[in-house]
Scaffold this motif. Sequence first.
Motif, PDB file in Angstrom:
ATOM      1  N   GLU A 174       0.834  -1.208   0.000  1.00 42.07           N
ATOM      2  CA  GLU A 174       0.000   0.000   0.000  1.00 42.07           C
ATOM      3  C   GLU A 174       0.869   1.259   0.000  1.00 42.07           C
ATOM      4  OE1 GLU A 174      -2.820  -0.018   3.142  1.00 42.07           O
ATOM      5  OE2 GLU A 174      -3.918  -1.754   2.385  1.00 42.07           O
ATOM      6  N   ALA A 175       1.968   1.234   0.747  1.00 40.43           N
ATOM      7  CA  ALA A 175       2.871   2.386   0.785  1.00 40.43           C
ATOM      8  C   ALA A 175       3.511   2.610  -0.580  1.00 40.43           C
ATOM      9  CB  ALA A 175       3.954   2.181   1.844  1.00 40.43           C
ATOM     10  N   LEU A 176       3.948   1.529  -1.236  1.00 45.73           N
ATOM     11  CA  LEU A 176       4.552   1.662  -2.560  1.00 45.73           C
ATOM     12  C   LEU A 176       3.526   2.124  -3.587  1.00 45.73           C
ATOM     13  CD1 LEU A 176       7.127   1.275  -4.239  1.00 45.73           C
ATOM     14  CD2 LEU A 176       6.358  -1.068  -4.713  1.00 45.73           C
ATOM     15  N   ASP A 177       2.301   1.618  -3.493  1.00 41.34           N
ATOM     16  CA  ASP A 177       1.238   2.072  -4.404  1.00 41.34           C
ATOM     17  C   ASP A 177       1.031   3.578  -4.269  1.00 41.34           C
ATOM     18  OD1 ASP A 177       0.845  -0.475  -5.325  1.00 41.34           O
ATOM     19  OD2 ASP A 177      -0.949  -0.865  -4.113  1.00 41.34           O
ATOM     20  N   TYR A 178       1.108   4.098  -3.052  1.00 41.92           N
ATOM     21  CA  TYR A 178       0.951   5.537  -2.818  1.00 41.92           C
ATOM     22  C   TYR A 178       2.078   6.318  -3.468  1.00 41.92           C
ATOM     23  CZ  TYR A 178       0.695   9.985  -0.282  1.00 41.92           C
ATOM     24  OH  TYR A 178       0.633  11.322   0.048  1.00 41.92           O
ATOM     25  N   LEU A 179       3.304   5.851  -3.308  1.00 44.24           N
ATOM     26  CA  LEU A 179       4.442   6.531  -3.929  1.00 44.24           C
ATOM     27  C   LEU A 179       4.319   6.511  -5.451  1.00 44.24           C
ATOM     28  CD1 LEU A 179       7.404   5.183  -1.759  1.00 44.24           C
ATOM     29  CD2 LEU A 179       6.333   7.429  -1.615  1.00 44.24           C
ATOM     30  N   GLU A 180       3.887   5.384  -5.993  1.00 43.87           N
ATOM     31  CA  GLU A 180       3.737   5.284  -7.449  1.00 43.87           C
ATOM     32  C   GLU A 180       2.591   6.158  -7.952  1.00 43.87           C
ATOM     33  OE1 GLU A 180       3.430   1.064  -7.996  1.00 43.87           O
ATOM     34  OE2 GLU A 180       5.614   0.818  -8.176  1.00 43.87           O
ATOM     35  N   TYR A 181       1.556   6.323  -7.124  1.00 43.13           N
ATOM     36  CA  TYR A 181       0.474   7.261  -7.477  1.00 43.13           C
ATOM     37  C   TYR A 181       1.006   8.688  -7.546  1.00 43.13           C
ATOM     38  CZ  TYR A 181      -3.342  10.506  -6.548  1.00 43.13           C
ATOM     39  OH  TYR A 181      -4.185  11.588  -6.583  1.00 43.13           O
ATOM     40  N   LEU A 182       1.794   9.072  -6.553  1.00 40.20           N
ATOM     41  CA  LEU A 182       2.386  10.414  -6.568  1.00 40.20           C
ATOM     42  C   LEU A 182       3.320  10.592  -7.750  1.00 40.20           C
ATOM     43  CD1 LEU A 182       3.273  10.838  -2.767  1.00 40.20           C
ATOM     44  CD2 LEU A 182       1.363  11.887  -3.995  1.00 40.20           C
ATOM     45  N   VAL A 214       7.170  13.583  -6.037  1.00 40.12           N
ATOM     46  CA  VAL A 214       7.135  12.661  -4.905  1.00 40.12           C
ATOM     47  C   VAL A 214       7.860  13.265  -3.706  1.00 40.12           C
ATOM     48  CG1 VAL A 214       7.805  10.377  -4.077  1.00 40.12           C
ATOM     49  CG2 VAL A 214       7.029  10.656  -6.432  1.00 40.12           C
ATOM     50  N   GLU A 215       9.009  13.894  -3.956  1.00 36.30           N
ATOM     51  CA  GLU A 215       9.803  14.438  -2.855  1.00 36.30           C
ATOM     52  C   GLU A 215       9.127  15.624  -2.181  1.00 36.30           C
ATOM     53  OE1 GLU A 215      14.148  14.690  -3.310  1.00 36.30           O
ATOM     54  OE2 GLU A 215      13.867  13.693  -5.213  1.00 36.30           O
ATOM     55  N   GLU A 216       8.201  16.288  -2.869  1.00 40.43           N
ATOM     56  CA  GLU A 216       7.434  17.364  -2.229  1.00 40.43           C
ATOM     57  C   GLU A 216       6.386  16.810  -1.271  1.00 40.43           C
ATOM     58  OE1 GLU A 216       7.473  20.899  -5.640  1.00 40.43           O
ATOM     59  OE2 GLU A 216       5.904  19.365  -5.661  1.00 40.43           O
ATOM     60  N   GLU A 217       5.918  15.612  -1.554  1.00 35.32           N
ATOM     61  CA  GLU A 217       4.834  15.019  -0.766  1.00 35.32           C
ATOM     62  C   GLU A 217       5.315  14.011   0.280  1.00 35.32           C
ATOM     63  OE1 GLU A 217       1.450  15.913  -0.974  1.00 35.32           O
ATOM     64  OE2 GLU A 217       2.513  17.522  -2.001  1.00 35.32           O
ATOM     65  N   VAL A 218       6.527  13.501   0.111  1.00 36.04           N
ATOM     66  CA  VAL A 218       7.071  12.508   1.058  1.00 36.04           C
ATOM     67  C   VAL A 218       8.526  12.848   1.331  1.00 36.04           C
ATOM     68  CG1 VAL A 218       7.513  10.070   1.534  1.00 36.04           C
ATOM     69  CG2 VAL A 218       5.521  10.722   0.158  1.00 36.04           C
ATOM     70  N   GLN A 219       8.823  13.176   2.584  1.00 35.09           N
ATOM     71  CA  GLN A 219      10.207  13.486   2.950  1.00 35.09           C
ATOM     72  C   GLN A 219      10.893  12.341   3.699  1.00 35.09           C
ATOM     73  OE1 GLN A 219       7.841  16.510   3.598  1.00 35.09           O
ATOM     74  NE2 GLN A 219       8.381  16.513   1.426  1.00 35.09           N
ATOM     75  N   LYS A 268      14.694   2.306  -3.173  1.00 34.88           N
ATOM     76  CA  LYS A 268      16.077   2.680  -3.461  1.00 34.88           C
ATOM     77  C   LYS A 268      16.495   2.341  -4.888  1.00 34.88           C
ATOM     78  CE  LYS A 268      16.863   4.542   0.463  1.00 34.88           C
ATOM     79  NZ  LYS A 268      17.069   6.010   0.557  1.00 34.88           N
ATOM     80  N   GLU A 269      15.735   1.497  -5.584  1.00 34.88           N
ATOM     81  CA  GLU A 269      16.055   1.171  -6.965  1.00 34.88           C
ATOM     82  C   GLU A 269      15.324   2.060  -7.959  1.00 34.88           C
ATOM     83  OE1 GLU A 269      15.200  -2.980  -7.348  1.00 34.88           O
ATOM     84  OE2 GLU A 269      17.148  -3.616  -6.556  1.00 34.88           O
ATOM     85  N   ASP A 270      14.428   2.925  -7.480  1.00 34.07           N
ATOM     86  CA  ASP A 270      13.650   3.804  -8.357  1.00 34.07           C
ATOM     87  C   ASP A 270      14.278   5.189  -8.374  1.00 34.07           C
ATOM     88  OD1 ASP A 270      11.473   5.759  -9.135  1.00 34.07           O
ATOM     89  OD2 ASP A 270      10.373   3.867  -9.388  1.00 34.07           O
ATOM     90  N   ASP A 271      14.541   5.720  -9.549  1.00 35.45           N
ATOM     91  CA  ASP A 271      15.201   7.026  -9.666  1.00 35.45           C
ATOM     92  C   ASP A 271      14.389   8.153  -9.038  1.00 35.45           C
ATOM     93  OD1 ASP A 271      17.404   5.997 -10.944  1.00 35.45           O
ATOM     94  OD2 ASP A 271      16.635   6.365 -12.970  1.00 35.45           O
ATOM     95  N   ASP A 272      13.052   8.038  -9.029  1.00 32.94           N
ATOM     96  CA  ASP A 272      12.210   9.085  -8.452  1.00 32.94           C
ATOM     97  C   ASP A 272      12.100   8.986  -6.932  1.00 32.94           C
ATOM     98  OD1 ASP A 272      11.682  10.191 -10.945  1.00 32.94           O
ATOM     99  OD2 ASP A 272       9.879   8.966 -11.246  1.00 32.94           O
ATOM    100  N   PHE A 273      12.388   7.810  -6.360  1.00 37.57           N
ATOM    101  CA  PHE A 273      12.203   7.594  -4.930  1.00 37.57           C
ATOM    102  C   PHE A 273      13.502   7.524  -4.133  1.00 37.57           C
ATOM    103  CE2 PHE A 273       8.418   4.737  -6.348  1.00 37.57           C
ATOM    104  CZ  PHE A 273       7.684   5.853  -6.693  1.00 37.57           C
ATOM    105  N   LYS A 274      14.601   7.202  -4.786  1.00 37.00           N
ATOM    106  CA  LYS A 274      15.803   6.754  -4.061  1.00 37.00           C
ATOM    107  C   LYS A 274      16.404   7.797  -3.126  1.00 37.00           C
ATOM    108  CE  LYS A 274      18.895   7.731  -7.988  1.00 37.00           C
ATOM    109  NZ  LYS A 274      19.795   7.080  -8.987  1.00 37.00           N
ATOM    110  N   ARG A 275      16.063   9.073  -3.328  1.00 36.46           N
ATOM    111  CA  ARG A 275      16.603  10.095  -2.419  1.00 36.46           C
ATOM    112  C   ARG A 275      15.767  10.249  -1.148  1.00 36.46           C
ATOM    113  NH1 ARG A 275      17.504  11.666  -7.494  1.00 36.46           N
ATOM    114  NH2 ARG A 275      15.446  12.590  -7.667  1.00 36.46           N
ATOM    115  N   ILE A 276      14.624   9.583  -1.079  1.00 37.98           N
ATOM    116  CA  ILE A 276      13.786   9.635   0.121  1.00 37.98           C
ATOM    117  C   ILE A 276      14.424   8.758   1.200  1.00 37.98           C
ATOM    118  CG2 ILE A 276      11.526   9.151   1.111  1.00 37.98           C
ATOM    119  CD1 ILE A 276      10.352   9.460  -1.704  1.00 37.98           C
TER     120      ILE A 276
END
Length: 302
Positions: free
Chosen positions: A210-218, A226-231, A252-260
């Motif tokens: 569910e958490a990953l689905d939320y990140l992918e929705y963003l 994504v980084e504006e909505e999840v720090q 950590k393998e996703d370019d849009d998420f890995k800095r979170i």
Amino acid sequence: MALNQEGILLDSGTNELEVIVFNVGNGTYGINVMKVREIVQAQTVTHIPNSHPHIEGMIRLRDEVLTVVNLKEVLGCVSEGDDSQDKFIVSELNKMKVAFRVSGVSRIHRISWEQIEKPTELSQGLQSATTGVIKLDGQMILLLDFEKIVVDINPSKGINVEQVRKLGRRERSHKKIVVAEDSAMLRKLLHQTLAEAGYEQVTFFENGKEALDYLEYLQTSDEHTVEEEVQLVITDLEMPKMDGLHLTRRIKEDDDFKRIPVIIFSSLITDDLYHKGITVGADRQVSKPEIVKLIEEIDLLI
């Protein structure tokens, strides 16, 4: 029966686990192998005066003195008198070792977290006693909530908002945090303690999927990044559908998420298993119930 933790699920983040199946009375139950240090034949127990009714006493196992919790008492099973086949499952969780008495141990199954279902609200108390249900080989295996069993016996081993209040007055934070935690009780406690620490913008999910689905929705949103909505992401390890190691790896393998930043907050942060979180790229790992330590790590990361 000693268990080699280094050899269990060496490839971290596969969303799999190994479950030891055991019996208590006529019921069939399971425990994550990662929580088990060894399984030994039941031995003579030294009684502890005025102890909790679920505590059978103490044993000396080599150089360690361990508390014995009788799962027959915890689960309300009628004693059959013959305990010659009983075993002690020596478990390590919340940075302590406990021996759990069971009626017998059968085998180990390797399964995916996707095969584990949450107990339904109609299960008449099942939710409070278990973390999941496995349907396997024509039988139903209940994964017991060993952390809750321990906290029910000794509430000081749980998360307490008073621990956070000792930190003193704190500024309110506008940082947005995602938490993946399958226990409804712990979600409530985390909501209270994080709010007390100043982190009020927290979104909770029941599992890693569910958490990953939320990140992918963003990720597909045109309004915000994504980084504006999840720090920050905080995740438990043991969760139905998707565990915390797999969630961390996917982030950590996703370019849009890995800095979170990702903090693993689990009762399974042991010396032997710490490397699994490192392997999948977790930024920090904190053992439950060290809520003050968790808040200190949040402060440092965001």
